[in-house]
Write a protein that holds these residues in place. Structure first.
Motif, mmCIF file in Angstrom:
data_model
loop_
_atom_site.group_PDB
_atom_site.id
_atom_site.type_symbol
_atom_site.label_atom_id
_atom_site.label_comp_id
_atom_site.label_asym_id
_atom_site.label_seq_id
_atom_site.Cartn_x
_atom_site.Cartn_y
_atom_site.Cartn_z
ATOM 1 N N ASN A 123 5.294 -12.769 4.205
ATOM 2 C CA ASN A 123 4.370 -14.374 4.166
ATOM 3 C C ASN A 123 4.582 -15.094 4.124
ATOM 4 O OD1 ASN A 123 2.341 -11.839 4.816
ATOM 5 N ND2 ASN A 123 1.892 -11.079 3.251
ATOM 6 N N ASP A 124 3.990 -16.374 3.990
ATOM 7 C CA ASP A 124 4.261 -16.791 4.468
ATOM 8 C C ASP A 124 3.329 -18.224 2.869
ATOM 9 O OD1 ASP A 124 5.642 -18.173 6.502
ATOM 10 O OD2 ASP A 124 4.118 -18.790 7.645
ATOM 11 N N ALA A 125 3.786 -19.080 2.324
ATOM 12 C CA ALA A 125 3.486 -19.870 0.951
ATOM 13 C C ALA A 125 3.341 -18.466 -0.035
ATOM 14 C CB ALA A 125 2.179 -20.542 1.124
ATOM 15 N N ILE A 126 4.482 -18.046 -0.084
ATOM 16 C CA ILE A 126 4.373 -16.927 -1.222
ATOM 17 C C ILE A 126 4.263 -17.092 -3.187
ATOM 18 C CG2 ILE A 126 6.646 -16.264 -1.739
ATOM 19 C CD1 ILE A 126 5.871 -13.608 -0.452
ATOM 20 N N GLU A 127 4.426 -17.934 -2.962
ATOM 21 C CA GLU A 127 4.352 -18.519 -4.420
ATOM 22 C C GLU A 127 3.341 -19.067 -4.682
ATOM 23 O OE1 GLU A 127 6.240 -22.264 -1.724
ATOM 24 O OE2 GLU A 127 5.805 -20.687 -1.476
ATOM 25 N N PHE A 128 2.374 -18.943 -3.830
ATOM 26 C CA PHE A 128 0.601 -19.300 -4.033
ATOM 27 C C PHE A 128 0.047 -18.278 -3.982
ATOM 28 C CE2 PHE A 128 2.156 -23.102 -2.172
ATOM 29 C CZ PHE A 128 2.564 -24.164 -3.434
ATOM 30 N N ARG A 129 0.430 -17.229 -3.156
ATOM 31 C CA ARG A 129 0.114 -16.172 -3.653
ATOM 32 C C ARG A 129 -0.416 -15.422 -4.816
ATOM 33 N NH1 ARG A 129 -1.311 -13.133 1.749
ATOM 34 N NH2 ARG A 129 -0.350 -14.625 3.562
ATOM 35 N N PRO A 130 -1.905 -14.398 -5.003
ATOM 36 C CA PRO A 130 -1.869 -13.430 -5.940
ATOM 37 C C PRO A 130 -0.026 -12.427 -6.375
ATOM 38 C CG PRO A 130 -3.701 -12.889 -5.639
ATOM 39 C CD PRO A 130 -2.818 -13.995 -4.245
ATOM 40 N N SER A 131 0.489 -12.448 -7.531
ATOM 41 C CA SER A 131 1.189 -11.587 -7.755
ATOM 42 C C SER A 131 1.197 -10.015 -8.664
ATOM 43 C CB SER A 131 2.406 -12.228 -7.579
ATOM 44 O OG SER A 131 2.208 -12.932 -9.225
ATOM 45 N N THR A 132 1.053 -8.822 -8.827
ATOM 46 C CA THR A 132 1.432 -7.948 -9.838
ATOM 47 C C THR A 132 2.486 -8.475 -10.993
ATOM 48 O OG1 THR A 132 0.419 -6.657 -8.667
ATOM 49 C CG2 THR A 132 0.869 -5.892 -10.889
ATOM 50 N N VAL A 133 2.187 -8.327 -12.324
ATOM 51 C CA VAL A 133 3.128 -8.513 -12.704
ATOM 52 C C VAL A 133 3.561 -6.952 -13.851
ATOM 53 C CG1 VAL A 133 4.315 -9.361 -15.743
ATOM 54 C CG2 VAL A 133 2.866 -10.423 -13.703
ATOM 55 N N SER A 134 4.383 -6.618 -13.475
ATOM 56 C CA SER A 134 4.610 -4.704 -14.887
ATOM 57 C C SER A 134 5.825 -5.318 -15.295
ATOM 58 C CB SER A 134 4.777 -3.816 -13.517
ATOM 59 O OG SER A 134 4.482 -2.584 -14.190
ATOM 60 N N THR A 135 6.401 -3.895 -16.359
ATOM 61 C CA THR A 135 6.952 -4.281 -16.920
ATOM 62 C C THR A 135 8.117 -2.532 -17.570
ATOM 63 O OG1 THR A 135 6.224 -4.246 -19.582
ATOM 64 C CG2 THR A 135 7.740 -6.658 -18.507
ATOM 65 N N MET A 136 9.320 -2.517 -17.945
ATOM 66 C CA MET A 136 9.861 -1.339 -18.257
ATOM 67 C C MET A 136 10.895 -1.866 -19.082
ATOM 68 S SD MET A 136 10.670 0.480 -15.124
ATOM 69 C CE MET A 136 11.316 1.694 -15.932
ATOM 70 N N THR A 137 11.279 -0.446 -20.434
ATOM 71 C CA THR A 137 11.986 -1.459 -21.365
ATOM 72 C C THR A 137 13.409 0.134 -20.624
ATOM 73 O OG1 THR A 137 10.466 -1.913 -22.594
ATOM 74 C CG2 THR A 137 12.943 -1.604 -23.790
ATOM 75 N N PHE A 138 14.269 0.406 -21.122
ATOM 76 C CA PHE A 138 15.370 0.371 -21.149
ATOM 77 C C PHE A 138 16.421 0.682 -22.798
ATOM 78 C CE2 PHE A 138 14.506 -0.211 -16.942
ATOM 79 C CZ PHE A 138 14.384 1.452 -16.312
ATOM 80 N N SER A 139 16.268 1.903 -23.290
ATOM 81 C CA SER A 139 18.079 1.784 -24.143
ATOM 82 C C SER A 139 19.113 1.216 -23.630
ATOM 83 C CB SER A 139 17.904 3.143 -24.574
ATOM 84 O OG SER A 139 19.524 2.558 -25.390
ATOM 85 N N LEU A 140 19.793 0.145 -25.109
ATOM 86 C CA LEU A 140 20.645 -0.805 -24.345
ATOM 87 C C LEU A 140 22.098 -0.007 -24.277
ATOM 88 C CD1 LEU A 140 22.398 -3.500 -23.531
ATOM 89 C CD2 LEU A 140 22.290 -4.459 -26.028
#
Length: 459
Positions: free
Chosen positions: A218-235
């Motif tokens: 898609n064009d102009a993707i920087e202006f499209r809605p996004s979904t944020v998600s995170t996950m954690t791992f042991s260093l």
């Protein structure tokens, strides 16, 4: 109101100009998660005025343009214009507030900074989420500095939670032992890798990656809605794999991310396991150890200077069809990264931007960066965080992560270590990638790597 400048205006760095143009406007969003509700009261303005603003003159400056070149001009800062405290519905569940904050971050990442005031904002969100009792979001324009500079700035305004009189410390950067190469062989390899990498990077301005379950096109993707998600791992778990395989922590993390991504692509669409997929990896160009005091960064001849001191490399994500198991994938990824490290292609790409700027304009350089990033499939960036728990005005910080705004790319992964854990944040084009399914594939990738590395050690 403008402040009197005895030393004249300071020029914006070339990278700063590339990142602030009609074609490209990049920002960094840092999220601090607090263990207790945020109750700063009258301390908020005091901390901003007496702790935050003195960190860097950039925080009290605006960009002005003279003869086609941008410069920093010091101004009087109206703190109330930079502080935002959004209001959400009351008495919702933590999971509901998760969604509100994700949507808020999505909106923040698409908005450009208003003209005529310094390029930073602070957002205090005092609602309980699944991960925190409250959140503070710092939004910085990328022209102010890169991840190293901005993380250093934040750390300088925070304290150790257990003992504010002690300095924060950071994970060791020591590499595993690697086989030494003959000088002639090493030089020849570097020349070949540089030519190959620079040629492939130049092609990326014209050739776009295949459309896959992680790339919509898609064009102009920087202006499209996004979904944020995170996950954690042991260093420690990541370091354990590193030691077994004789590579770096970044090699393991990159291999795990690539492997998990390919597993996801294959699960969604079997044929995408053969698709061309490229990642852009951001690399710090400083000779760095730990973060240094801001005063040291600001010195003219500092070895760890403030600013945007990074470049990027293109890394082709290995195809699952080429490999028989998880370790094959990790080793293949390491081999690719090792070639990139011995290449000067990133240096020549930086020089190319300077040539475009000199004979065209900073807008021409910005467009080159925009097309290059848009034609790839993903962007990866990482910074190192402290080992100890931090606090802000006696508010313990439970976790942190960061995102990039304005990137013309539908899939980005950022990595930060903190208190013995590694936090991955995923910013995905809404409706393109299933966050839960993707995280499940990432977890499967780690488990397969762990299992195969244990088998290798026991054999």
């Amino acid at each position: 109101m403008e402040l009197e400048e005895l030393e004249g205006l300071e020029p914006v760095s070339p990278n700063g100009q590339y990142f602030s143009s009609d074609a490209l406007s990049l920002s960094v969003l840092v999220v601090l998660e607090f263990e207790i509700p945020i109750d700063l009261g009258s301390q908020t303005m005091f901390l901003l005025k007496n702790v935050f603003l003195p960190i860097s003159p950039r925080f009290s400056s605006i960009m002005v343009e003279n003869n086609g070149k941008k410069e920093w001009k010091r101004v009087e800062v109206k703190l109330e214009d930079h502080l935002h405290i959004p209001t959400f519905p009351s008495n919702l569940s933590p999971k509901s507030y998760d969604k509100y904050i994700d949507d808020y971050l999505s909106k923040l990442s698409t908005e450009r900074f208003p003209q005529g005031k310094p390029l930073w904002e602070v957002h205090i969100i005092n609602y309980p989420t699944s991960n925190a009792a409250g959140n503070i979001i710092f939004k910085f324009h990328h022209a102010l500095g890169d991840g190293y500079s901005l993380m250093g700035a934040l750390i300088s305004s925070l304290q150790r939670a257990d003992d504010p009189s002690l300095p924060l410390t950071f994970p060791s950067r020591q590499r595993s032992e690697s086989k030494r190469e003959n000088f002639v062989t090493k030089t020849f390899s570097a020349v070949c890798n540089t030519i190959s990498d620079f040629w492939s990077a130049s092609l990326k301005i014209r050739k776009e990656d295949d459309l896959t379950p992680i790339k919509s096109g898609n064009d102009a993707i920087e202006f499209r809605p996004s979904t944020v998600s995170t996950m954690t791992f042991s260093l420690d778990q990541i370091k354990s794999i590193k030691n077994k395989l004789g590579m770096t922590v970044n090699d393991v993390l990159t291999g795990m991310i690539f492997f998990g991504t390919r597993l996801y692509m294959q699960e969604i669409n079997q044929s995408s396991s053969k698709a061309d997929c490229t990642s852009i990896m951001l690399i710090n160009t400083r000779f760095i150890g730990d973060y240094v005091p801001i005063e040291e960064m600001m010195k003219p001849n500092s070895k760890t200077p403030w600013g945007n001191r990074f470049t990027w490399v293109h890394i082709s994500v290995p195809k699952l069809t080429q490999l028989s198991n998880a370790l094959d994938f990790i080793w293949n990824t390491q081999k690719i990264i090792k070639k990139k490290r011995s290449s000067l292609a990133a240096y020549f790409s930086s020089r190319l931007l300077e040539i475009l700027d000199k004979f065209g304009s900073h807008e021409a350089s910005s467009r080159y960066i925009h097309h290059t990033v848009k034609n790839s499939s993903m962007v990866i960036s990482n910074v190192i965080g402290p080992v100890e728990k931090m606090s802000l005005a006696n508010h313990p910080i439970k976790g942190l992560y960061f995102l990039m705004g304005g990137i013309p790319q539908g899939f980005q992964i950022t990595i930060v270590s903190y208190m013995g854990m590694v936090r991955l944040a995923f910013k995905m084009e809404t409706g393109l990638i299933d966050p839960q399914k993707f995280k499940s594939c990432m977890q499967n990738a780690l488990e397969m790597i762990l299992k195969d590395s244990d088998l290798m050690r026991n054999n």
